[in-house]
Design a protein around this motif. Structure first.
Motif, PDB file in Angstrom:
ATOM      1  N   GLU A   1      69.885  75.403  -4.629  1.00 27.05           N
ATOM      2  CA  GLU A   1      68.482  75.365  -4.207  1.00 27.05           C
ATOM      3  C   GLU A   1      68.272  76.535  -3.265  1.00 27.05           C
ATOM      4  OE1 GLU A   1      67.123  70.699  -4.360  1.00 27.05           O
ATOM      5  OE2 GLU A   1      67.281  71.683  -2.407  1.00 27.05           O
ATOM      6  N   GLY A   2      67.372  77.422  -3.615  1.00 24.56           N
ATOM      7  CA  GLY A   2      67.156  78.614  -2.789  1.00 24.56           C
ATOM      8  C   GLY A   2      67.989  79.806  -3.233  1.00 24.56           C
ATOM      9  N   PHE A   3      68.782  79.664  -4.296  1.00 27.02           N
ATOM     10  CA  PHE A   3      69.656  80.738  -4.799  1.00 27.02           C
ATOM     11  C   PHE A   3      68.810  81.833  -5.464  1.00 27.02           C
ATOM     12  CE2 PHE A   3      72.238  82.603  -8.179  1.00 27.02           C
ATOM     13  CZ  PHE A   3      73.486  82.772  -7.594  1.00 27.02           C
ATOM     14  N   GLN A   4      69.094  83.080  -5.126  1.00 26.63           N
ATOM     15  CA  GLN A   4      68.332  84.200  -5.702  1.00 26.63           C
ATOM     16  C   GLN A   4      69.038  84.707  -6.973  1.00 26.63           C
ATOM     17  OE1 GLN A   4      65.355  86.190  -4.640  1.00 26.63           O
ATOM     18  NE2 GLN A   4      65.774  86.761  -6.776  1.00 26.63           N
ATOM     19  N   ILE A   5      68.329  84.691  -8.094  1.00 27.56           N
ATOM     20  CA  ILE A   5      68.907  85.242  -9.340  1.00 27.56           C
ATOM     21  C   ILE A   5      68.926  86.761  -9.224  1.00 27.56           C
ATOM     22  CG2 ILE A   5      68.592  85.474 -11.836  1.00 27.56           C
ATOM     23  CD1 ILE A   5      67.122  82.793 -11.681  1.00 27.56           C
ATOM     24  N   PRO A   6      70.091  87.383  -9.436  1.00 24.65           N
ATOM     25  CA  PRO A   6      70.153  88.842  -9.330  1.00 24.65           C
ATOM     26  C   PRO A   6      69.293  89.506 -10.410  1.00 24.65           C
ATOM     27  CG  PRO A   6      72.361  87.869  -9.599  1.00 24.65           C
ATOM     28  CD  PRO A   6      71.378  86.782  -9.810  1.00 24.65           C
ATOM     29  N   TYR A   7      68.781  90.669 -10.143  1.00 22.09           N
ATOM     30  CA  TYR A   7      67.990  91.482 -11.086  1.00 22.09           C
ATOM     31  C   TYR A   7      66.809  90.711 -11.678  1.00 22.09           C
ATOM     32  CZ  TYR A   7      71.922  94.785 -11.093  1.00 22.09           C
ATOM     33  OH  TYR A   7      72.888  95.685 -10.742  1.00 22.09           O
TER      34      TYR A   7
END
Lengths: 369, 369
Positions: free
Chosen positions: B293-299
């Protein structure tokens, strides 16, 4: 049924001459070959079956159009893969990715999702104007994405600025406003099996072929057959030339076709499509009078190598009729046809059922004659 | 009919908790939604319609699988063009040629027409052996050319030379000799819609995603819809993670799915497939315990741009579910599905019928409730 019979009978053309069989015999053969093998009177004429030297054994090396369509094709085509040949956009992407020489692809016009080679939109008048200006486009071919045998193809030979828009000149010298062209393309974009139009470079043909007739792109049709050991053979080819001022070379649209010796690329016998009322053979082009019989096609070895390579990587389709243009730098494959017509090929090269081909086709389950 | 009714009733799972509606109300809604809109009991559960907070207007923003399949999708796609998504050979050739990154193509195995990326034949055991030796490959994915949703895929983890033969080890630890593998490849894969197999690189995923679960390639699934004016919308986006030891990330096979904030690419709510009985939110990966939860997907920005471009240049298919992996160097397009299932999307993102999507459907002439 009665209409069909009337049409068939209307196509019967009995020959009279010292080399011809008697009219009674011709009529008997037309009836018998039609009922037994599905040959039409047009095929009887195209294959010169009316000549005295055409014995029954030789006639039976020919396949009728009906036999090719209903008996041969179902055995050698995987319908699922025909999209590779039938959709010109996918054709370009598939063979282009495999290093096959094709005309340069310039873009795809579609009112909803058209795009240029650098994936900028190509959907409407403004996109088209920007594309011409940005790329400095001066000539191109417009082809329906799902079109067949040249139908619906338009050649744009000149583009001239006109106010804040452009005027196009097509192959017949007719001028079109850009607005009219775009309206027409947008309206008809969904008329064929696959929607949209591909835009391709105008191919420059080899000077030798240009000398024969410069108004048309004169192409070769080569037939390939995948053998049971998965190698590819190119058993037959014809070369087609358009008439003066005509921009198509098609045999069915008035062009003249010549048989080709596969080993050497030399042209053999030439003839018109018998539907134009003549079966005479011509050693020379009827307009430019360039002698064609015995002429060696340039880059013949490379042409055969290209179609064999293309055929070898086409999954599920064991026989293809390839249309190839020969340019000053070598051959370019224009299109591949899974539904090639046997008439021109057999008229100029003899029956498809040579003993070698018969064995190969028998392997695929074709048990005729 | 009775069999179908029995099967449906077996899938009815009435919930009992303080947040749930009464069982009688759940039963009544299942029956009514099933008869009126063809929602199945599985969909009722997946969309959490049993919760008290799911009032009627909210439920009416969802579309049933039946409505998507038989009313909407049919008019958004030309079935003749599906080959460019369902045939992996065409898929690769098409998108790659427009600069969209796809997994590196090594070759295509087919008994008649197979070829390697460097133009050599790949039709039999000998071709295969010579190719592996020449290319020095140690790892690869083998995928049925017409396979769907990961079925029939084999991942080869190691290849070693063994006295004139090769030994190949797959991710499950099974050992194959060249002859055994090639024998398998001669058969068309179960359910595959096209012949042959393609060979591709095994993708190295971005370290941030690998850290969450390294045994599966954790993918993003995005739905695109192209409007008649060519603009592409992104109604749904979901990220899936596999479980430790599993090499697929599929939600239906035990993985976890997360809703994505489409503006930022940050993961929000996560859950298991409700068919596994667990309907709680999942804030951390259950095996690596990494907070998602709150994890940023790269690119994320590049990923969105890539699928929008891919959706725009796909003619005649206006609605596509894309699978995208993220490598250390950017997004990679794995697959496009025109027959996408709405269950995963709507479970994670909410009902399809928000104002933006209603407007898109209206533009295509659909009457929306």
């Amino acid at each position: 049924m009665v209409k069909k019979l009337k049409r068939v009978l209307g196509n019967i053309n009995l020959h009279h001459g010292p080399d011809s069989k008697s009219k009674m015999r011709q009529l008997g053969e037309i009836m018998w070959l039609g009922l037994k093998y599905g040959f039409s009177p047009i095929e009887y004429e195209a294959y010169r079956f009316y000549l005295k030297d055409k014995k029954m054994t030789e006639m039976l090396t020919y396949m009728s159009n009906q036999e090719v369509t209903s008996k041969l094709r179902p055995l050698i085509y995987d319908e699922r893969m025909l999209v590779i040949l039938n959709n010109k956009l996918l054709f370009h992407r598939f063979y282009g990715a495999s290093g096959i020489a094709l005309p340069k692809f310039m873009g795809f016009f579609h009112p909803e999702s058209g795009f240029t080679n650098d994936t900028l939109p190509l959907r409407n008048l403004d996109d088209f104007k920007r594309w011409i200006q940005r790329e400095g486009i001066n000539q191109f071919f417009v082809k329906p994405c799902g079109g067949k045998q040249g139908f619906g193809v338009m050649a744009i030979y000149r583009i001239l600025p006109h106010g804040n828009s452009y005027i196009f000149e097509d192959a017949e010298g007719q001028e079109w406003k850009l607005e009219k062209l775009i309206d027409g393309l947008s309206l008809r974009a969904k008329e064929t099996r696959y929607s949209g139009y591909i835009l391709e470079e105008v191919v420059e043909q080899h000077p030798l072929l240009n000398r024969v007739n410069q108004s048309s792109l004169n192409t070769c049709r080569l037939l390939t057959l995948k053998l049971p050991d998965n190698t590819v053979e190119a058993p037959f080819a014809i070369a087609r030339f358009g008439r003066k001022n005509s921009y198509v070379d098609s045999w069915s649209q008035g062009g003249i076709a010549y048989g080709v010796e596969m080993d050497t690329g030399k042209l053999t016998r030439g003839s018109f499509n018998p539907q134009w009322g003549t079966t005479r053979t011509d050693p020379s082009h009827p307009d430019t009078e360039v002698n064609l019989q015995g002429l060696s096609l340039p880059y013949w070895e490379e042409t055969i190598a290209q179609v064999k390579k293309a055929a070898s990587i086409t999954p599920g389709i064991k026989s293809i009729g390839w249309d190839v243009a020969i340019t000053p730098d070598g051959p370019l494959i224009i299109e591949g046809n899974s539904t090639w017509s046997p008439i021109a090929i057999q008229s100029l090269n003899g029956g498809l059922l040579s003993s070698r081909n018969r064995d190969n086709l028998r392997h695929y389950g074709l048990l005729i004659r | 009919m009775i069999g179908k009714l029995k099967r449906s009733l077996n899938n009815v799972n009435l919930h009992h908790s303080p947040e749930s509606k009464s069982k009688l109300r759940q039963l009544r809604e299942i029956l009514w939604l099933g008869l009126r809109y063809r929602f199945s009991p599985i969909e009722y559960q997946a969309y959490r319609f049993y919760l008290q907070e799911k009032d009627f207007p909210d439920m009416m923003t969802y579309l049933s699988n039946y409505e998507i399949s038989f009313k909407i999708r049919q008019r958004l796609i030309n079935p003749k063009m599906q080959a460019m998504l369902t045939n992996k050979l065409l898929f690769h050739g098409f998108y790659q040629s427009y600069g969209i990154p796809t997994p590196r193509f090594y070759g295509y195995y087919h008994q008649e027409s197979g070829f390697t990326a460097d133009g050599h034949p790949l039709k039999n055991q000998e071709d295969f052996y010579l190719w592996i030796k020449r290319a020095g490959l140690k790892q690869m994915f083998i995928k049925p050319c017409g396979g769907k949703q990961g079925s029939g895929i084999m991942a080869i983890n190691n290849i070693i030379e063994n006295g004139g033969d090769l030994i190949l080890e797959d991710v499950r630890g099974q050992i194959w000799q060249t002859g055994e593998l090639v024998e398998c490849l001669k058969e068309e894969a179960d359910g595959a819609s096209y012949p042959g197999y393609i060979f591709q690189e095994i993708i190295k995923q971005h370290p941030a995603l690998n850290q969450v679960n390294s045994t599966s390639v954790n993918c993003c699934r995005l739905l695109t819809i192209r409007r008649p004016n060519g603009t592409v919308t992104l109604p749904f986006a979901v990220f899936r993670f596999g479980r430790s030891g599993h090499y697929v990330d599929s939600w239906s096979q035990g993985g976890i799915a997360y809703d994505i904030d489409r503006e930022t690419g940050i993961l929000t709510r996560g859950s298991y497939n409700p068919q596994w009985g667990d309907t709680h939110k999942v804030s951390h990966h259950p095996d690596s315990n990494i907070k998602l939860e709150g994890f940023q997907i790269p690119y994320w920005k590049e990923l969105k741009e890539m699928v929008i471009k891919a959706a725009y240049i796909t003619p005649d298919i206006r609605s596509i579910g894309w699978d995208v992996a993220v490598s250390p160097h950017g997004p990679i397009l794995l697959e496009g599905n025109s027959l996408w299932s709405p269950i995963l999307y709507q479970s994670m993102n909410g009902g399809f019928l928000n104002e933006e999507n209603k407007e898109t459907l209206r533009q295509y002439g659909f009457k929306v409730r």
